[in-house]
Design an enzyme around this catalytic site. Structure first.
Site: not given
Ligand code: ROI
Length: 160
Positions: A97, A99
Site C-alpha cells: 500500500d 499512500d
Molecule cells: N494497519 C497497519 N498497522 N498498517 C497499515 O499500513 C494498515 N493499512 C491499512 C489498514 C487495513 C487500514 N490497516 C493497517 O490500509
C-alpha cells in the site's frame, strides 16, 4: 518544472513485508520524476481494522517530485499493482500500500485522492515514522509533535 516535497506512507503485511517495502523504495527511486530525500526506519505494527491478519511493516518516504498529485497517485498505484496488489477485502491484508500523505502544502479533495491523508492523525504507524524524518512538520495548522504526543504507540515498534 516545480519540485514539490511529498510524503508517502508505505505498508505491507503479506509476502515478506520488509522485502515489499525495499522493492517499492527501489522502484520509486528509479523514477525520473522522483528524488528520494529520506526514508524512515521500518516499523512493525498491529493491524488497524480486522484483527485476523498479520502484523504490518510500515515506513514513510520523503521525496521531491515534479509529478502532479494525480500523476504521482497513478505512479504509486502502478507500483502497487506490479508488486501483486490485489484489492479484495476492505481493510484486509495487502502486499503493498502506498499512500500520499502530504503533497507540498496542498489541500486536495477529489474522489480518488484526499491530501493531507485523512488517517494521519489517528494512525501511530504513520505518525511515528513521519515524525522520525520530519519532526518540525505542521499539518493543517497543527504541529506534528503534538499529534504524536496525543497518539499512543498502540504496539508500533521500530525494527532494529
Ligand atoms: N494497519 C497497519 N498497522 N498498517 C497499515 O499500513 C494498515 N493499512 C491499512 C489498514 C487495513 C487500514 N490497516 C493497517 O490500509
Amino acid at each position: 518544472m516545480t519540485k514539490v516535497v511529498a510524503y508517502l506512507g508505505l505498508g505491507s503485511n503479506l509476502q515478506t513485508p520488509i522485502l515489499q517495502l525495499q522493492s517499492a523504495r527501489n522502484a520509486i527511486q528509479e523514477m525520473d520524476a522522483i528524488e528520494e530525500i529520506s526514508f524512515s526506519s521500518l516499523y512493525r505494527s498491529p493491524p488497524m481494522g480486522p484483527q485476523d491478519q498479520p502484523d504490518y511493516v510500515n515506513a514513510v518516504m520523503e521525496i521531491y517530485t515534479t509529478l502532479e498529485a494525480l500523476a504521482l497517485l497513478s505512479a504509486m498505484q502502478q507500483i502497487e499493482n506490479e508488486q501483486g496488489r490485489v484489492r479484495s477485502q476492505r481493510w484486509g491484508a495487502r502486499t503493498l500500500d502506498i499512500d500520499i500523505l502530504l503533497y507540498g502544502d496542498k489541500q486536495i479533495h477529489l474522489a480518488e485522492l484526499i491530501v493531507p491523508h485523512i488517517g494521519i492523525k489517528e494512525r501511530a504507524f504513520v505518525l511515528y515514522p513521519l515524525f522520525e524524518i520530519a519532526p518540525n512538520l505542521v499539518i493543517d495548522n497543527q504541529k506534528l509533535i503534538d499529534m504524536v504526543n496525543a497518539c499512543p504507540l498502540n504496539g508500533v515498534e521500530r525494527i532494529a
